[in-house]
Write a protein that holds these residues in place. Structure first.
Motif, PDB file in Angstrom:
ATOM      1  N   ARG A   1       0.840  -1.210   0.000  1.00 27.60           N
ATOM      2  CA  ARG A   1       0.000   0.000   0.000  1.00 27.60           C
ATOM      3  C   ARG A   1       0.873   1.259   0.000  1.00 27.60           C
ATOM      4  O   ARG A   1       1.883   1.310   0.648  1.00 27.60           O
ATOM      5  CB  ARG A   1      -0.893  -0.010   1.241  1.00 27.60           C
ATOM      6  CG  ARG A   1      -1.747   1.262   1.350  1.00 27.60           C
ATOM      7  CD  ARG A   1      -2.697   1.146   2.531  1.00 27.60           C
ATOM      8  NE  ARG A   1      -3.412   2.373   2.747  1.00 27.60           N
ATOM      9  CZ  ARG A   1      -4.448   2.761   2.035  1.00 27.60           C
ATOM     10  NH1 ARG A   1      -4.900   2.007   1.069  1.00 27.60           N
ATOM     11  NH2 ARG A   1      -5.052   3.890   2.302  1.00 27.60           N
ATOM     12  N   ILE A   2       0.362   2.264  -0.772  1.00 25.60           N
ATOM     13  CA  ILE A   2       1.080   3.531  -0.777  1.00 25.60           C
ATOM     14  C   ILE A   2       0.182   4.581  -0.115  1.00 25.60           C
ATOM     15  O   ILE A   2      -0.944   4.755  -0.526  1.00 25.60           O
ATOM     16  CB  ILE A   2       1.345   4.014  -2.213  1.00 25.60           C
ATOM     17  CG1 ILE A   2       1.447   2.862  -3.167  1.00 25.60           C
ATOM     18  CG2 ILE A   2       2.582   4.812  -2.286  1.00 25.60           C
ATOM     19  CD1 ILE A   2       1.573   3.287  -4.583  1.00 25.60           C
ATOM     20  N   GLY A   3       0.663   5.270   0.904  1.00 22.75           N
ATOM     21  CA  GLY A   3      -0.110   6.348   1.514  1.00 22.75           C
ATOM     22  C   GLY A   3      -1.064   5.852   2.580  1.00 22.75           C
ATOM     23  O   GLY A   3      -1.552   4.744   2.533  1.00 22.75           O
ATOM     24  N   GLU A   4      -1.349   6.694   3.559  1.00 20.14           N
ATOM     25  CA  GLU A   4      -2.184   6.272   4.680  1.00 20.14           C
ATOM     26  C   GLU A   4      -3.140   7.401   5.082  1.00 20.14           C
ATOM     27  O   GLU A   4      -3.149   7.841   6.214  1.00 20.14           O
ATOM     28  CB  GLU A   4      -1.286   5.897   5.881  1.00 20.14           C
ATOM     29  CG  GLU A   4      -0.499   4.605   5.711  1.00 20.14           C
ATOM     30  CD  GLU A   4      -1.371   3.385   5.675  1.00 20.14           C
ATOM     31  OE1 GLU A   4      -0.904   2.374   5.130  1.00 20.14           O
ATOM     32  OE2 GLU A   4      -2.525   3.447   6.152  1.00 20.14           O
ATOM     33  N   ASP A   5      -3.924   7.903   4.173  1.00 17.85           N
ATOM     34  CA  ASP A   5      -4.866   8.941   4.561  1.00 17.85           C
ATOM     35  C   ASP A   5      -6.282   8.436   4.379  1.00 17.85           C
ATOM     36  O   ASP A   5      -6.507   7.289   4.032  1.00 17.85           O
ATOM     37  CB  ASP A   5      -4.622  10.225   3.743  1.00 17.85           C
ATOM     38  CG  ASP A   5      -4.603   9.946   2.251  1.00 17.85           C
ATOM     39  OD1 ASP A   5      -3.607  10.305   1.613  1.00 17.85           O
ATOM     40  OD2 ASP A   5      -5.564   9.361   1.753  1.00 17.85           O
ATOM     41  N   MET A   6      -7.240   9.310   4.642  1.00 18.42           N
ATOM     42  CA  MET A   6      -8.650   8.903   4.623  1.00 18.42           C
ATOM     43  C   MET A   6      -9.294   9.083   3.254  1.00 18.42           C
ATOM     44  O   MET A   6     -10.487   8.860   3.112  1.00 18.42           O
ATOM     45  CB  MET A   6      -9.422   9.719   5.676  1.00 18.42           C
ATOM     46  CG  MET A   6      -8.972   9.469   7.102  1.00 18.42           C
ATOM     47  SD  MET A   6      -9.199   7.741   7.578  1.00 18.42           S
ATOM     48  CE  MET A   6     -10.992   7.678   7.617  1.00 18.42           C
ATOM     49  N   GLU A   7      -8.551   9.500   2.273  1.00 20.43           N
ATOM     50  CA  GLU A   7      -9.127   9.709   0.947  1.00 20.43           C
ATOM     51  C   GLU A   7      -9.589   8.387   0.361  1.00 20.43           C
ATOM     52  O   GLU A   7      -8.916   7.361   0.476  1.00 20.43           O
ATOM     53  CB  GLU A   7      -8.078  10.337   0.030  1.00 20.43           C
ATOM     54  CG  GLU A   7      -8.634  10.737  -1.333  1.00 20.43           C
ATOM     55  CD  GLU A   7      -7.582  11.359  -2.226  1.00 20.43           C
ATOM     56  OE1 GLU A   7      -7.943  11.846  -3.306  1.00 20.43           O
ATOM     57  OE2 GLU A   7      -6.402  11.342  -1.834  1.00 20.43           O
ATOM     58  N   LEU A   8     -10.773   8.410  -0.284  1.00 23.61           N
ATOM     59  CA  LEU A   8     -11.287   7.203  -0.921  1.00 23.61           C
ATOM     60  C   LEU A   8     -10.321   6.736  -2.009  1.00 23.61           C
ATOM     61  O   LEU A   8      -9.754   7.549  -2.744  1.00 23.61           O
ATOM     62  CB  LEU A   8     -12.663   7.452  -1.523  1.00 23.61           C
ATOM     63  CG  LEU A   8     -13.836   7.572  -0.543  1.00 23.61           C
ATOM     64  CD1 LEU A   8     -15.100   7.960  -1.296  1.00 23.61           C
ATOM     65  CD2 LEU A   8     -14.050   6.265   0.199  1.00 23.61           C
ATOM     66  N   LEU A   9     -10.192   5.429  -2.106  1.00 28.75           N
ATOM     67  CA  LEU A   9      -9.272   4.858  -3.082  1.00 28.75           C
ATOM     68  C   LEU A   9      -9.641   5.277  -4.502  1.00 28.75           C
ATOM     69  O   LEU A   9      -8.765   5.558  -5.328  1.00 28.75           O
ATOM     70  CB  LEU A   9      -9.266   3.335  -2.949  1.00 28.75           C
ATOM     71  CG  LEU A   9      -8.364   2.553  -3.895  1.00 28.75           C
ATOM     72  CD1 LEU A   9      -6.928   3.046  -3.801  1.00 28.75           C
ATOM     73  CD2 LEU A   9      -8.444   1.064  -3.581  1.00 28.75           C
ATOM     74  N   ALA A  10     -10.945   5.316  -4.814  1.00 26.60           N
ATOM     75  CA  ALA A  10     -11.387   5.686  -6.169  1.00 26.60           C
ATOM     76  C   ALA A  10     -10.906   7.088  -6.529  1.00 26.60           C
ATOM     77  O   ALA A  10     -10.554   7.357  -7.684  1.00 26.60           O
ATOM     78  CB  ALA A  10     -12.902   5.600  -6.275  1.00 26.60           C
ATOM     79  N   ASN A  11     -10.882   8.007  -5.528  1.00 21.63           N
ATOM     80  CA  ASN A  11     -10.394   9.366  -5.790  1.00 21.63           C
ATOM     81  C   ASN A  11      -8.873   9.396  -5.900  1.00 21.63           C
ATOM     82  O   ASN A  11      -8.301  10.119  -6.710  1.00 21.63           O
ATOM     83  CB  ASN A  11     -10.850  10.305  -4.678  1.00 21.63           C
ATOM     84  CG  ASN A  11     -12.355  10.507  -4.694  1.00 21.63           C
ATOM     85  OD1 ASN A  11     -12.982  10.383  -5.744  1.00 21.63           O
ATOM     86  ND2 ASN A  11     -12.932  10.805  -3.548  1.00 21.63           N
ATOM     87  N   LYS A  12      -8.204   8.605  -5.069  1.00 20.65           N
ATOM     88  CA  LYS A  12      -6.746   8.552  -5.077  1.00 20.65           C
ATOM     89  C   LYS A  12      -6.222   8.039  -6.424  1.00 20.65           C
ATOM     90  O   LYS A  12      -5.138   8.408  -6.865  1.00 20.65           O
ATOM     91  CB  LYS A  12      -6.284   7.639  -3.947  1.00 20.65           C
ATOM     92  CG  LYS A  12      -4.817   7.721  -3.618  1.00 20.65           C
ATOM     93  CD  LYS A  12      -4.503   6.838  -2.426  1.00 20.65           C
ATOM     94  CE  LYS A  12      -5.279   7.306  -1.194  1.00 20.65           C
ATOM     95  NZ  LYS A  12      -4.944   6.505   0.006  1.00 20.65           N
ATOM     96  N   MET A  13      -7.030   7.190  -7.065  1.00 21.86           N
ATOM     97  CA  MET A  13      -6.604   6.565  -8.318  1.00 21.86           C
ATOM     98  C   MET A  13      -6.953   7.365  -9.563  1.00 21.86           C
ATOM     99  O   MET A  13      -6.698   6.925 -10.677  1.00 21.86           O
ATOM    100  CB  MET A  13      -7.254   5.183  -8.450  1.00 21.86           C
ATOM    101  CG  MET A  13      -6.713   4.132  -7.532  1.00 21.86           C
ATOM    102  SD  MET A  13      -7.604   2.590  -7.784  1.00 21.86           S
ATOM    103  CE  MET A  13      -7.403   2.329  -9.550  1.00 21.86           C
ATOM    104  N   ARG A  14      -7.553   8.541  -9.388  1.00 21.66           N
ATOM    105  CA  ARG A  14      -7.972   9.299 -10.567  1.00 21.66           C
ATOM    106  C   ARG A  14      -6.808   9.484 -11.547  1.00 21.66           C
ATOM    107  O   ARG A  14      -5.709   9.884 -11.141  1.00 21.66           O
ATOM    108  CB  ARG A  14      -8.492  10.676 -10.169  1.00 21.66           C
ATOM    109  CG  ARG A  14      -9.914  10.671  -9.663  1.00 21.66           C
ATOM    110  CD  ARG A  14     -10.479  12.078  -9.684  1.00 21.66           C
ATOM    111  NE  ARG A  14     -11.769  12.125  -9.026  1.00 21.66           N
ATOM    112  CZ  ARG A  14     -12.921  11.742  -9.562  1.00 21.66           C
ATOM    113  NH1 ARG A  14     -12.926  11.260 -10.790  1.00 21.66           N
ATOM    114  NH2 ARG A  14     -14.039  11.834  -8.896  1.00 21.66           N
ATOM    115  N   PRO A  15      -7.038   9.225 -12.833  1.00 12.98           N
ATOM    116  CA  PRO A  15      -5.971   9.377 -13.827  1.00 12.98           C
ATOM    117  C   PRO A  15      -5.469  10.819 -13.884  1.00 12.98           C
ATOM    118  O   PRO A  15      -6.251  11.760 -13.774  1.00 12.98           O
ATOM    119  CB  PRO A  15      -6.662   8.992 -15.138  1.00 12.98           C
ATOM    120  CG  PRO A  15      -7.833   8.163 -14.734  1.00 12.98           C
ATOM    121  CD  PRO A  15      -8.275   8.718 -13.424  1.00 12.98           C
ATOM    122  N   LYS A  16      -4.187  10.986 -14.022  1.00 10.75           N
ATOM    123  CA  LYS A  16      -3.576  12.316 -14.129  1.00 10.75           C
ATOM    124  C   LYS A  16      -3.385  12.728 -15.584  1.00 10.75           C
ATOM    125  O   LYS A  16      -3.082  13.874 -15.877  1.00 10.75           O
ATOM    126  CB  LYS A  16      -2.216  12.315 -13.419  1.00 10.75           C
ATOM    127  CG  LYS A  16      -2.273  11.931 -11.939  1.00 10.75           C
ATOM    128  CD  LYS A  16      -3.077  12.952 -11.134  1.00 10.75           C
ATOM    129  CE  LYS A  16      -2.962  12.704  -9.630  1.00 10.75           C
ATOM    130  NZ  LYS A  16      -3.597  11.434  -9.216  1.00 10.75           N
TER     131      LYS A  16
END
Length: 409
Positions: free
Chosen positions: A6-21
Motif C-alpha cells: 500500500r502507498i499512503g495512509e490517509d482517509m481519501e477514498l481509493l477511487a479518488n486517489k486513483m484518478r488518472p492524471k
C-alpha cells in the motif's frame, strides 16, 4: 493471488486517489483517447474546445475531464451547476478575464439554470471560457440548445468487463497485503454494471472489513447482498436482455416478458426500461392499441414518483398489458416507407393549391364529412400508398370511417 504494498495512509477514498492524471492513464474510452482519436489529437495539437461529456455514473467523466486539463496544462476551475451559485460563476469569469482564458469543468451541467447560462454564453462564444460539461443525462434532450450548440458532444461509454478488471488490478496496488483471486475479482466486475468507481469502492470496503485482508466470495456477500447480475453494458448479454424483452412482448409471451423485465429491474436499469417500453408501445403495438403509449408514460411517471421496489408494480402492470395486446407495426412501416422515398431523392414540389394563401385551396370544414376530392400528395406521388393497415379492431374502424367519408362526398 495478489500480494501488494500500500502507498499512503490517509482517509481519501481509493477511487479518488486513483484518478488518472493524464489521458494515457484513462481506462477504456478507446473511441476518444485511443491512438489517433479525437481527444488524443486535440491534446497533441495543444488545442481544446468546449465540450460535453455524457454517460452513466462511474464511467469516468470527471476523470476524463481532469486528465484533459492536466495534459493541456491550462488554468481550470471546477463547479457544480446545482451546488455553486451565480456569484461563483462570476468569480470564474473575472479570473478568465485576468488570465486571458479559463477552462471551466461544470458537473451536472444539465441542471444549470438560466441565470448561469446567460452569464456564461457570451464568454463561451468569445472563447474566453472553455467549458467541459459533465452529465449523466442525454444532452440532446436535457441541455439548453444555446449551450449545446457551442459544444462538441462526446459519449463516455460504460466500461467493459475487461476494463473494470484492469481498474481493479490497478486498485490492488494501493492496498497493503491484499489477497484476492481472479474468481472473486470477477464477482466484483459482474456486480459493477460498468461502474468502475462502484467496483473500486466495493473492493476497498471488502479489504477493510477483514482482519487479514483476504477477500473471498463470502466476504463480498456480507457487503453486497444483491445477486450478481451479468448485465455489463458494454457486453452482448446486456443488449441481448433488452432485445429479449422487446421480442417477448412482440411475441405476446407474457411470462418471458416479465422475466426479462425482472432481470433489468434487478440490475436497477430504469432508464433503459423506460426507453425500451416506450419504443415497443409505438413500434410493435401501435395502432392496434393506441392507448398503450399514454399508459406506458403514466407507468414511467409512477415509477419516478415511487422509486424501487414499489415501482416494479406499475411496470409489471403495463408489461402484462403490452404482451397481451394485439400488435401492429403499420405506423413504423408507413413512416419508413415515406423516409425511404425521400432519401432516394424523390422530393417533389407541394401542389399549388396547398401552398400558403392559395385561393384554390378547398377548406375541408366547408364540406360534408370534412372530406373534399382534392389532391394532397405532389404530382409525382399522387397515387403512392405508404400506409398499409393491419387487421385489428382499431385500424379496421379507422378504415371504415375513412371509406364512409369518401363515399358521402
Amino acid at each position: 493471488m495478489y500480494n501488494i504494498i500500500r502507498i499512503g495512509e490517509d482517509m481519501e477514498l481509493l477511487a479518488n486517489k486513483m484518478r488518472p492524471k493524464s489521458l494515457k492513464d484513462i481506462i477504456g474510452q478507446e473511441h476518444l483517447v485511443g491512438p489517433n482519436k479525437i481527444l488524443t489529437n486535440l491534446i497533441k495539437n495543444e488545442k481544446i474546445f468546449s465540450m460535453i461529456l455524457y454517460g452513466a455514473p462511474g464511467t469516468g467523466k470527471t476523470s476524463l475531464a481532469e486528465a484533459i486539463v492536466n495534459d493541456v496544462k491550462k488554468e481550470y476551475r471546477m463547479l457544480n451547476a446545482v451546488v455553486n451559485n451565480k456569484s461563483d460563476f462570476d468569480i470564474v469569469i473575472e479570473e478568465a478575464k485576468m488570465n486571458g482564458e479559463m477552462i471551466l469543468i461544470i458537473d451536472e451541467i444539465h441542471r444549470m439554470n438560466k441565470d448561469k447560462q446567460d452569464i456564461l454564453l457570451p464568454y463561451i462564444e468569445s472563447g474566453l471560457i472553455i467549458i467541459i460539461g459533465l452529465t449523466t443525462s442525454n444532452p440532446y434532450h436535457t441541455i439548453n440548445p444555446a449551450i449545446r450548440s457551442r459544444c462538441q458532444i462526446f459519449e463516455v461509454t460504460p466500461l467493459s468487463s475487461l476494463d473494470i478488471k484492469k481498474g481493479l488490478k490497478r486498485a490492488c496496488k494501493y492496498l497493503d497485503n491484499i489477497k484476492i483471486n481472479d474468481k472473486v475479482l470477477d464477482m466484483i466486475v459482474a456486480s459493477s454494471s460498468g461502474d468502475l468507481r462502484s467496483a473500486i469502492n466495493l473492493l476497498e470496503m471488502a479489504y477493510y472489513s477483514t482482519n487479514d485482508h483476504v477477500i473471498t466470495k463470502e466476504v463480498l456477500l456480507t457487503i453486497n447482498t444483491k445477486p450478481v447480475m451479468y448485465i455489463d453494458k458494454n457486453d452482448t448479454n446486456y443488449y441481448d436482455t433488452i432485445s429479449a424483452l422487446q421480442k417477448s412482448i412482440r411475441g405476446s409471451d407474457v411470462n418471458a416478458s416479465l422475466y426479462y423485465l425482472g432481470v433489468l429491474l434487478e440490475a436497477e436499469d430504469l432508464d433503459i426500461i423506460f426507453r425500451r417500453l416506450t419504443v415497443i408501445a409505438y413500434e410493435d403495438i401501435g395502432l392496434s392499441n393506441p392507448g398503450i403509449g399514454p399508459k406506458v408514460m403514466a407507468a414511467i411517471e409512477a415509477v419516478k414518483l415511487l422509486g424501487l421496489p414499489e415501482g416494479r408494480i406499475p411496470l409489471s402492470t403495463v408489461v402484462i398489458e403490452m404482451a397481451l395486446s394485439p400488435k401492429s407495426n403499420s405506423a413504423i412501416t408507413a413512416i419508413d416507407n415515406v423516409l425511404n422515398e425521400i432519401r432516394t431523392g424523390k422530393i417533389s414540389p407541394v401542389p399549388k393549391h396547398l401552398k400558403t394563401n392559395s385561393k384554390d385551396y378547398k377548406y375541408p370544414h366547408n364540406y360534408k364529412n370534412y372530406w373534399v376530392n382534392q389532391q394532397y400528395l405532389p404530382d409525382t406521388l399522387k397515387d403512392k400508398v405508404f400506409y398499409y393497415p393491419k387487421i385489428n379492431n382499431y385500424e379496421n374502424n379507422l378504415n371504415k370511417i375513412n371509406k364512409e367519408m369518401r363515399s358521402n362526398k
